[in-house]
Design a protein around this motif. Structure first.
Motif, PDB file in Angstrom:
ATOM      1  N   ALA A   1      52.689  32.505  38.894  1.00  0.00           N
ATOM      2  CA  ALA A   1      51.574  31.983  38.116  1.00  0.00           C
ATOM      3  C   ALA A   1      52.049  31.365  36.810  1.00  0.00           C
ATOM      4  N   LEU A   2      53.027  31.967  36.149  1.00  0.00           N
ATOM      5  CA  LEU A   2      53.524  31.448  34.884  1.00  0.00           C
ATOM      6  C   LEU A   2      54.266  30.126  35.064  1.00  0.00           C
ATOM      7  N   LEU A   3      55.023  30.010  36.135  1.00  0.00           N
ATOM      8  CA  LEU A   3      55.837  28.808  36.347  1.00  0.00           C
ATOM      9  C   LEU A   3      55.099  27.723  37.112  1.00  0.00           C
ATOM     10  N   GLY A   4      53.944  28.031  37.663  1.00  0.00           N
ATOM     11  CA  GLY A   4      53.252  27.039  38.480  1.00  0.00           C
ATOM     12  C   GLY A   4      53.997  26.735  39.767  1.00  0.00           C
ATOM     13  N   ALA A   5      54.667  27.745  40.342  1.00  0.00           N
ATOM     14  CA  ALA A   5      55.447  27.565  41.565  1.00  0.00           C
ATOM     15  C   ALA A   5      54.601  27.739  42.806  1.00  0.00           C
ATOM     16  N   GLY A   6      53.296  27.506  42.690  1.00  0.00           N
ATOM     17  CA  GLY A   6      52.386  27.679  43.807  1.00  0.00           C
ATOM     18  C   GLY A   6      51.094  28.291  43.334  1.00  0.00           C
ATOM     19  N   VAL A   7      50.193  28.482  44.218  1.00  0.00           N
ATOM     20  CA  VAL A   7      48.900  29.089  43.901  1.00  0.00           C
ATOM     21  C   VAL A   7      48.939  30.552  44.314  1.00  0.00           C
ATOM     22  N   LEU A   8      48.759  31.437  43.361  1.00  0.00           N
ATOM     23  CA  LEU A   8      48.713  32.867  43.653  1.00  0.00           C
ATOM     24  C   LEU A   8      47.328  33.203  44.205  1.00  0.00           C
ATOM     25  N   GLU A   9      47.276  33.524  45.453  1.00  0.00           N
ATOM     26  CA  GLU A   9      46.000  33.810  46.096  1.00  0.00           C
ATOM     27  C   GLU A   9      45.611  35.276  46.007  1.00  0.00           C
ATOM     28  N   GLU A  10      46.615  36.157  46.212  1.00  0.00           N
ATOM     29  CA  GLU A  10      46.259  37.573  46.298  1.00  0.00           C
ATOM     30  C   GLU A  10      47.512  38.425  46.154  1.00  0.00           C
ATOM     31  N   LEU A  11      47.326  39.613  45.582  1.00  0.00           N
ATOM     32  CA  LEU A  11      48.362  40.649  45.524  1.00  0.00           C
ATOM     33  C   LEU A  11      47.812  41.897  46.197  1.00  0.00           C
ATOM     34  N   THR A  12      48.637  42.566  46.961  1.00  0.00           N
ATOM     35  CA  THR A  12      48.179  43.788  47.635  1.00  0.00           C
ATOM     36  C   THR A  12      49.351  44.730  47.846  1.00  0.00           C
ATOM     37  N   VAL A  13      49.033  46.016  47.848  1.00  0.00           N
ATOM     38  CA  VAL A  13      50.033  47.039  48.166  1.00  0.00           C
ATOM     39  C   VAL A  13      49.767  47.644  49.536  1.00  0.00           C
ATOM     40  N   LEU A  14      48.897  46.997  50.302  1.00  0.00           N
ATOM     41  CA  LEU A  14      48.659  47.438  51.689  1.00  0.00           C
ATOM     42  C   LEU A  14      49.765  46.891  52.570  1.00  0.00           C
ATOM     43  N   PRO A  15      50.499  47.742  53.264  1.00  0.00           N
ATOM     44  CA  PRO A  15      51.598  47.257  54.106  1.00  0.00           C
ATOM     45  C   PRO A  15      51.084  46.364  55.238  1.00  0.00           C
ATOM     46  N   ARG A  16      51.789  45.279  55.465  1.00  0.00           N
ATOM     47  CA  ARG A  16      51.480  44.352  56.560  1.00  0.00           C
ATOM     48  C   ARG A  16      52.779  44.026  57.277  1.00  0.00           C
ATOM     49  N   GLY A  17      52.712  44.130  58.600  1.00  0.00           N
ATOM     50  CA  GLY A  17      53.919  43.842  59.364  1.00  0.00           C
ATOM     51  C   GLY A  17      55.042  44.776  58.948  1.00  0.00           C
ATOM     52  N   GLY A  18      56.161  44.176  58.534  1.00  0.00           N
ATOM     53  CA  GLY A  18      57.285  44.989  58.072  1.00  0.00           C
ATOM     54  C   GLY A  18      57.364  45.104  56.568  1.00  0.00           C
ATOM     55  N   ALA A  19      56.392  44.509  55.854  1.00  0.00           N
ATOM     56  CA  ALA A  19      56.413  44.528  54.394  1.00  0.00           C
ATOM     57  C   ALA A  19      55.508  45.638  53.871  1.00  0.00           C
ATOM     58  N   LEU A  20      55.950  46.288  52.787  1.00  0.00           N
ATOM     59  CA  LEU A  20      55.158  47.354  52.172  1.00  0.00           C
ATOM     60  C   LEU A  20      54.079  46.820  51.246  1.00  0.00           C
TER      61      LEU A  20
END
Length: 635
Positions: A459-478
């Motif tokens: 968000a600070l660098l404008g390296a894309g649009v931050l849509e969402e942050l989550t700590v719910l594990p999905r697939g192989g990611a925590l």
């Protein structure tokens, strides 16, 4: 005069004498024949009758015990052995036969009848190979034939099955469609560049004579390249549908076979079928399955592969005219094809089928959503197109279908925006797993810090649009930081790649800032960052030392020797980027703290929450904020 009369009478007397002798001979023969017919005069005569007229014996059938009794009591006058029976004539004039299939009795009994006796048998035994007795008639005869044939049936079936299988291997399963595909280029969304490249092919299939009249060599083949799911097969079908041509679809592995030489026969059968039913579009999917020819083939498999390629080359522009036949091949790895296939005259056109852009993805979503019940009013297809940058049409179709599955699972009758957003996450990252149940509070907090670091840096660098942050594990990611691009990118500047590296290293630096040490959760981030940095210094000329030599220009054998220096430069670049990333997070540690608290409390934080925190902080450099990103987030 007298002598002449005597000569005439002499000639007449000779004629009368010859006629008399002939009549006498005929009468004697008739008497002998009639006498033999009434009663056999000798054993030789009986055998003669058996050979000439076996029907008299065929009227009566008796079993083998009666025959053995007659032989034992010396009542037998003659025996005739045939292929399927034994004819018996007794001394009292009786005639009968005994069924003897496969010569069981004739071999085991009759031929050994004289053994152990001091004199020869008093009856005659004759072999009658040209005589056959119809021992059974009607249903019993049919059952006997079936019984005798039952032993040969398995062998016959095995032979027929083997012949059928070999014929199928020789011909393969290349069958023409009954009708041309009911498709056109208008049914394929996007792929404008590929459609334009196929215009000449369409014109040739529609009117091949317009090419031959001008002496122009018509196109021979088209090689479509691109990632999986971009629509290569659909484009080939649309090409056939545009021209009203038949469509043959096979794969590169179609030509492989268990039998030596069967692959060449498949090639011949394929083109022979296509020429017979032209115009035809032959589509070979996964054409890299043909492999490439090898020098000094080490085995029969390599030799067979070389011969298949040679036959395919000959069929494409060799001794046969392929008027009205176009070969379209699709592959994800064009470099694996034989060079002779890729030269002009074989595959005249190499068409790159690219991923759909934002406008194309928008149309694809609208197309698939029109086929399902949905609440169109609250579905933002523009946002969906932005969330799915870099996805193929096949992946977009899967997203819509996954949204339907999610709606059904939740008991909804229509698809809405929430279902589609969840489907995007499922397809991009994976479904929500039960791993959060095994994480303790400290691990959940560490995951929150890590994902917050990724999101804040982006968000600070404008390296894309931050849509969402989550700590719910999905697939192989925590956890997950969902960051999308506002538009498709084909060219990247050095500054943009450095921002990508900072976003990848943001999670690890956030952990270092809060906990004083990193965890294993950054392993995948480090791997991707290492790949990008190595590309920057070894191929793109973005190294800190200004080295412009690209390792991609070296042969593979020599490139491995020069990689050590490139790794050193890539590591130096990563260290520099890492220091800048840590400094950026350190200046915005309060934002990191608040985002982490919100994540651990609610498990999911929208990107707008992070952008609002950044706007409230006065110490953030204004140049780091991208107005277009902020507008997209606010929208």
């Amino acid at each position: 005069m007298k002598s002449g009369k005597n000569r005439r009478w002499t000639r007449r007397g000779r004629r009368l004498l010859l006629i008399a002798f002939a009549a006498l001979a005929a009468v004697m023969i008739a008497m002998v024949t009639a006498g033999k017919a009434d009663k056999p005069s000798s054993q030789t005569g009986i055998v003669y009758q058996m050979r000439q007229d076996p029907s008299r014996w065929a009227r009566t059938e008796k079993d083998a015990s009666r025959m053995l009794a007659d032989i034992h009591d010396k009542r037998v006058a003659a025996i005739g052995v045939t292929l399927d029976a034994i004819l018996v004539s007794t001394k009292d004039g009786a005639r009968y036969f005994v069924t003897d299939r496969f010569a069981v009795f004739s071999q085991s009994l009759l031929l050994n009848a004289g053994k152990g006796q001091s004199s020869a048998p008093d009856y005659q035994i004759a072999w009658l190979p040209n005589v056959s007795i119809g021992t059974q008639t009607g249903l019993s005869s049919l059952l006997t034939v079936l019984r005798d044939s039952a032993g040969m049936l398995p062998s016959l079936l095995m032979l027929v099955l083997m012949l059928w299988y070999m014929r199928r291997e020789m011909k393969g399963d290349a069958t023409l469609l009954g009708e041309p595909p009911d498709m056109s280029f208008d049914d394929v969304i996007g792929a404008g560049e590929a459609k334009a490249a196929l215009e000449d092919i369409k014109a040739y299939l529609r009117d091949p004579k317009s090419f031959t009249k001008m002496g122009i060599r018509p196109p021979c083949g088209v090689l479509m390249t691109g990632g999986p799911g971009v629509g290569k097969t659909r484009l080939a079908q649309a090409l056939a549908g545009e021209c009203g041509a038949h469509f043959i679809a096979i794969t590169g592995s179609y030509f492989s076979a268990k039998y030596y030489g069967a692959g060449i026969q498949k090639v011949k059968h394929l083109f022979r079928t296509a020429r017979k039913h032209s115009p035809v579009v032959i589509f070979i999917d996964e054409a890299d399955g043909l492999a490439a020819r090898t020098n000094g083939a080490s085995g029969s498999a390599d030799a067979e592969s070389n011969r298949i390629i040679n036959q395919l080359l000959a069929e494409m522009d060799g001794f046969e005219q392929n008027e009205g036949v176009i070969l379209v091949a699709a592959t994800n790895f064009p470099e694996n094809l034989d060079e002779a296939l890729r030269r002009p005259g074989r595959f005249d056109r190499i068409v790159q089928v690219r991923l759909p852009d934002v406008s194309d993805r928008l149309k694809i979503f609208e197309y698939y959503l029109s086929k399902l019940p949905s609440r169109a009013a609250n579905i933002d297809c523009d946002r969906l197109a932005r969330l799915t940058v870099g996805m193929s049409p096949a992946a977009l179709s899967m997203i819509v279908n996954q949204a339907g599955l999610i709606a059904r699972k939740q008991g909804a009758s229509m698809i809405d925006a929430d279902h589609l957003s969840e489907a995007v996450k499922v397809v991009r990252i994976g479904d929500v797993t039960g791993a959060q149940k095994s994480l303790d509070a400290e691990e959940v907090r560490r995951v929150g810090v890590h994902e917050a670091g990724h999101g804040i840096v982006a968000a600070l660098l404008g390296a894309g649009v931050l849509e969402e942050l989550t700590v719910l594990p999905r697939g192989g990611a925590l956890g997950m930081a969902l960051i999308t691009k506002p538009q498709d990118k084909h060219l990247y500047r050095r500054s943009e790649l450095e921002k990508e590296l900072m976003v990848l290293l943001g999670g690890r630096n956030a952990e270092m800032l809060v906990f004083g040490e990193a965890s294993s959760g950054a392993a995948q981030d480090l791997q991707e960052a290492s790949r990008i940095s190595l590309e920057m210094v070894s191929r793109l000329g973005f190294g800190s030392e200004g080295n412009l030599f690209s390792l991609a220009a070296l042969p593979r054998d020599n490139a491995g020797r020069q990689i050590d220096r490139a790794v050193e430069q890539a590591n130096a670049l990563l260290n520099d980027i890492n220091a800048r990333c840590f400094e950026l997070l350190e200046r915005n540690q309060s934002i990191l703290h608040e985002v982490t608290l919100e994540l651990t409390r609610t498990e999911t934080v929208p990107g707008a929450f992070v952008y609002d925190l950044i706007r409230k902080r006065q110490g953030v450099e204004p140049l780091l904020l991208d107005p277009t990103i902020n507008q997209s987030a606010a929208a």
